[in-house]
Design an enzyme around this catalytic site. Structure first.
Site, PDB file in Angstrom:
ATOM      1  N   ARG A  54     -42.786  -4.713  87.428  1.00 33.06           N
ATOM      2  CA  ARG A  54     -42.442  -6.112  87.696  1.00 33.06           C
ATOM      3  C   ARG A  54     -41.089  -6.452  87.101  1.00 33.06           C
ATOM      4  O   ARG A  54     -40.590  -5.797  86.178  1.00 33.06           O
ATOM      5  CB  ARG A  54     -43.503  -7.072  87.170  1.00 33.06           C
ATOM      6  CG  ARG A  54     -43.663  -7.070  85.654  1.00 33.06           C
ATOM      7  CD  ARG A  54     -42.939  -8.203  84.974  1.00 33.06           C
ATOM      8  NE  ARG A  54     -42.902  -8.036  83.527  1.00 33.06           N
ATOM      9  CZ  ARG A  54     -41.939  -7.413  82.884  1.00 33.06           C
ATOM     10  NH1 ARG A  54     -40.933  -6.882  83.537  1.00 33.06           N
ATOM     11  NH2 ARG A  54     -41.966  -7.309  81.571  1.00 33.06           N
ATOM     12  N   GLU A  60     -39.297 -15.562  79.082  1.00 31.96           N
ATOM     13  CA  GLU A  60     -39.387 -14.339  78.266  1.00 31.96           C
ATOM     14  C   GLU A  60     -40.014 -14.608  76.906  1.00 31.96           C
ATOM     15  O   GLU A  60     -39.666 -15.587  76.241  1.00 31.96           O
ATOM     16  CB  GLU A  60     -37.968 -13.783  78.097  1.00 31.96           C
ATOM     17  CG  GLU A  60     -37.875 -12.303  78.266  1.00 31.96           C
ATOM     18  CD  GLU A  60     -38.369 -11.827  79.635  1.00 31.96           C
ATOM     19  OE1 GLU A  60     -39.547 -11.468  79.740  1.00 31.96           O
ATOM     20  OE2 GLU A  60     -37.560 -11.798  80.580  1.00 31.96           O
ATOM     21  N   ASP A  63     -45.351 -15.549  77.035  1.00 33.26           N
ATOM     22  CA  ASP A  63     -46.730 -15.365  77.530  1.00 33.26           C
ATOM     23  C   ASP A  63     -47.724 -15.275  76.386  1.00 33.26           C
ATOM     24  O   ASP A  63     -48.820 -15.802  76.461  1.00 33.26           O
ATOM     25  CB  ASP A  63     -46.847 -14.161  78.493  1.00 33.26           C
ATOM     26  CG  ASP A  63     -46.381 -12.836  77.910  1.00 33.26           C
ATOM     27  OD1 ASP A  63     -45.719 -12.819  76.843  1.00 33.26           O
ATOM     28  OD2 ASP A  63     -46.672 -11.785  78.524  1.00 33.26           O
ATOM     29  N   GLY A 184     -39.304   2.461  79.778  1.00 33.30           N
ATOM     30  CA  GLY A 184     -38.480   1.831  78.733  1.00 33.30           C
ATOM     31  C   GLY A 184     -37.347   0.991  79.275  1.00 33.30           C
ATOM     32  O   GLY A 184     -36.312   0.856  78.640  1.00 33.30           O
ATOM     33  N   GLY A 186     -37.858  -2.240  80.708  1.00 37.62           N
ATOM     34  CA  GLY A 186     -38.214  -3.656  80.840  1.00 37.62           C
ATOM     35  C   GLY A 186     -38.823  -3.975  82.192  1.00 37.62           C
ATOM     36  O   GLY A 186     -38.958  -5.147  82.548  1.00 37.62           O
ATOM     37  N   ASP A 235     -47.285  -8.971  82.460  1.00 31.86           N
ATOM     38  CA  ASP A 235     -47.012  -7.770  83.251  1.00 31.86           C
ATOM     39  C   ASP A 235     -48.226  -7.371  84.067  1.00 31.86           C
ATOM     40  O   ASP A 235     -48.129  -6.986  85.231  1.00 31.86           O
ATOM     41  CB  ASP A 235     -46.646  -6.603  82.337  1.00 31.86           C
ATOM     42  CG  ASP A 235     -45.501  -6.959  81.435  1.00 31.86           C
ATOM     43  OD1 ASP A 235     -44.872  -7.995  81.676  1.00 31.86           O
ATOM     44  OD2 ASP A 235     -45.241  -6.201  80.493  1.00 31.86           O
TER      45      ASP A 235
HETATM   46  P1  NG1 Z   1     -42.159  -5.283  78.812  1.00 37.44           P
HETATM   47  O1  NG1 Z   1     -41.866  -4.640  77.532  1.00 37.44           O
HETATM   48  O2  NG1 Z   1     -40.971  -5.539  79.609  1.00 37.44           O
HETATM   49  O3  NG1 Z   1     -43.207  -4.577  79.579  1.00 37.44           O
HETATM   50  C1  NG1 Z   1     -43.244  -7.187  77.230  1.00 37.44           C
HETATM   51  C2  NG1 Z   1     -44.710  -7.622  77.303  1.00 37.44           C
HETATM   52  C3  NG1 Z   1     -44.889  -8.896  78.125  1.00 37.44           C
HETATM   53  C4  NG1 Z   1     -43.946  -9.988  77.663  1.00 37.44           C
HETATM   54  C5  NG1 Z   1     -42.501  -9.422  77.626  1.00 37.44           C
HETATM   55  C6  NG1 Z   1     -41.501 -10.410  77.099  1.00 37.44           C
HETATM   56  C7  NG1 Z   1     -46.161  -5.642  77.304  1.00 37.44           C
HETATM   57  C8  NG1 Z   1     -46.985  -4.739  78.112  1.00 37.44           C
HETATM   58  N1  NG1 Z   1     -45.505  -6.602  77.945  1.00 37.44           N
HETATM   59  O4  NG1 Z   1     -42.813  -6.754  78.488  1.00 37.44           O
HETATM   60  O5  NG1 Z   1     -46.249  -9.342  78.042  1.00 37.44           O
HETATM   61  O6  NG1 Z   1     -44.321 -10.516  76.431  1.00 37.44           O
HETATM   62  O7  NG1 Z   1     -42.429  -8.261  76.807  1.00 37.44           O
HETATM   63  O8  NG1 Z   1     -41.463 -11.530  77.906  1.00 37.44           O
HETATM   64  O9  NG1 Z   1     -46.098  -5.524  76.092  1.00 37.44           O
END
Ligand code: NG1
Length: 567
Positions: A54, A60, A63, A184, A186, A235
């Protein structure tokens, strides 16, 4: 309600892609996966689960404070193919997991039943011993199969009571994984892995009946915590519930809910706004979220929770003695939200958030410079919380691994409130489909989000700041980091006509891209359109315990010149 719908299951690629609304060249990947499965394990897979990565358009790190976010599923995804093994030859629940990518070596693991020490908080003589399924997950070292195990864990403990009869045990399986979501970066390859794994184990064990999209999101959120990051649910919700051509407004309070949001220019009737295209560009700084969790992600979770309690006390709101409330709950109490929550079209959330943005100044530490740089020490934070130190530790620190000398309560809470407001504004601009200046307004909100992530939430890095600036100079309406940050991708908003000139300019101006060409370049910078959420393709009509002669459905594709045709 989108979260209450069942998981879409297909028996042919034709119907699957009609729904995905995307190019048939993806079909070649499915076919390669099925063929490679046959080569490695001597039979065709019976189930393939798909879960997309996603992009988060805006919202950001809010959540886990339980504020609404606006992500969209991308076309890049994880596919996991699987077939049962002969249960008379292998231990129950045994997994033989392979990955198409040669750098990830094959792994085998068998779940065991383990006695967990106790549940409940009573005296030791009242300890209740329970048996649970167990799989070793090494949280210190990131291993690809950890995500497969994390998905499996939840399926085992939810659907296979440890007291069950032999017949109800999980079946042994072969698995083959492939993916196009860069790790890794994002784009949530981890959530896509966990969602696909949860789904494929549910399906292989015939446990999908009654599992809604909402259940799959909740299971995947729980499962991902086993890899060591206390993530929110954005996510997993985006990977499971998204629909093609729309972003998804996901809210978590008072319960999980999701509504599609059409983007400007996406409806056939909209004339004045150009179509919005989102370009993802990888900073090429790898964001090792799990490895740095204690000083970054998990620390932010603790900072925002402690900020919520302390702000609530400053505002004279009710807080239970051991209650770990979130910033969203503070806003609810401040605005006297009814128990069932404010309705989506109620203005109260926005009005109260505006008030919260002013009230957050109460958290600015007395010793701080203009930007509130200094933060508070653990001792100061405990004192402000009104709790005895031991109790503070139990409620705020013992369940999560963090490390810090100073805690930035003011800056983190300020980011959360302002970002939550930007999400509401973004959604409102999207609702005015035909506005001439819609893209400009959305871009401004994305830019403000980047500034706030960088200055107040401190989750950007020099390369992300540089890349977002270059993107704006190259004609983006707005550009920001997406996902957890500290590396990974940026998302930039471009009008459809400008895509190629934008990519050209970015390639020339961002030094790490200068020597990249062809596939290497399109791996790191690419346009994406919102795709649909997780689904399954079951390749035979057998039900598990009547595996007699599977009527395998064809997923062959044939190359006709440059076209790929489904057979
Ligand atoms: P990433 O690291 O991009 O998958 C993480 C968290 C999200 C949210 C974002 C910041 C996980 C699986 N996901 O996303 O829930 O907090 O950081 O908005 O840790």
């Amino acid at each position: 309600m989108a979260a209450q719908l069942p998981i879409p299951v297909y028996t042919s690629l034709e119907t699957l892609y009609a729904d995905l609304g995307t190019a048939t060249n993806h079909a070649a990947r499915w076919n390669d996966l099925a063929e490679e499965f046959q080569k490695r394990f001597g039979r065709r897979p019976t189930h393939i689960a798909r879960a997309p990565g996603r992009v988060n358009l805006i919202g950001e790190h809010i959540d886990y404070a339980l504020f609404g976010v606006l992500p969209a599923a991308i076309e890049r995804d994880i596919l996991i193919a699987c077939a049962p093994r002969d249960p008379s030859l292998y231990p129950r629940g045994d997994v033989n997991a392979h990955n198409l990518h040669h750098k990830y070596t094959p792994q085998s693991f068998t779940p065991t039943k383990k006695r967990s020490n106790s549940i409940g908080s009573g005296p030791p003589e009242e300890e209740v011993h329970v048996e649970e399924w167990h799989l070793d997950i090494d949280k210190k070292e990131l291993r690809w199969e950890s995500y497969v195990k994390a998905g499996y864990y939840g399926v085992l403990n939810r659907f296979f009571p440890t007291s069950a009869t032999e017949l109800e045990h999980p079946i042994p399986v072969d698995l083959l994984v492939t993916g196009t979501v860069p790790a890794g970066s994002g784009l949530s390859s981890s959530a896509a892995m966990v969602v696909a794994s949860t789904l494929v184990f549910l399906a292989a064990n015939d446990k999908l009946d009654g599992v809604t999209k909402g259940t799959l999101v909740e299971m995947s959120m729980e499962n991902e915590k086993r890899v060591g990051v206390n993530s929110g649910g954005m996510d997993q919700a985006a990977s499971v519930i998204s629909t093609p051509a729309s972003a998804l407004y996901v809210t978590f309070y008072p319960r999980l809910a999701a509504t599609p949001v059409a983007l400007p220019g996406s409806s056939a009737s909209s004339t004045s706004s150009p179509r919005a295209v989102f370009i993802l560009a990888n900073s090429l700084v790898t964001s090792e979220k799990a490895v740095h969790a204690r000083t970054r992600y998990n620390l932010r979770v603790v900072e925002t929770l402690a900020a919520a309690r302390i702000l609530a006390l400053h505002l004279g709101l009710s807080v239970g003695p051991r209650e770990r409330l979130t910033l969203r709950q503070v806003v609810g109490r401040l605005g006297q939200e009814p128990e069932e929550g404010w309705a989506e079209d109620d203005e109260s959330l926005r009005t109260t958030l505006r008030l919260a943005v002013k009230e957050v100044e109460r958290l600015r530490p007395a010793s701080a410079d203009q930007d509130g740089q200094e933060g508070v020490t653990l001792e100061e934070m405990v004192k402000l919380s009104g709790m005895p130190k031991a109790e503070f530790r139990e409620v705020y620190l013992d369940w999560i691994d963090v490390e810090a000398t100073h805690f930035q309560l003011y800056k983190r809470a300020k980011h959360v409130f302002t970002e939550a407001l930007r999400v509401l504004q973004f959604r409102e601009v999207c609702a005015r489909q035909d506005a001439d200046d819609a893209l400009k307004e959305l871009g401004d909100l994305m830019n403000a989000s980047q500034t706030s992530c960088s200055r107040d939430f401190d989750c950007s890095c020099a390369e992300l700041d540089q890349l977002t600036k270059i993107a704006r100079d190259a004609g983006a309406y707005g550009s920001r980091l997406t996902g957890a940050g500290w590396g990974g991708c940026t998302v930039s908003l471009i009008a459809e006509d400008n895509v190629s000139s934008f990519i050209e300019k970015l390639t020339a101006a961002y030094p790490p891209y200068n020597n990249l060409k062809g596939d290497a370049l399109s791996e790191v910078i690419f346009a994406t359109k919102p795709s649909s959420g997780a689904c399954g393709m079951w390749l035979s009509s057998f039900r598990l315990r009547s595996l007699i002669s599977p009527t395998t459905l064809s997923i062959q594709v044939r190359r006709v010149g440059r076209e790929i045709e489904l057979m």
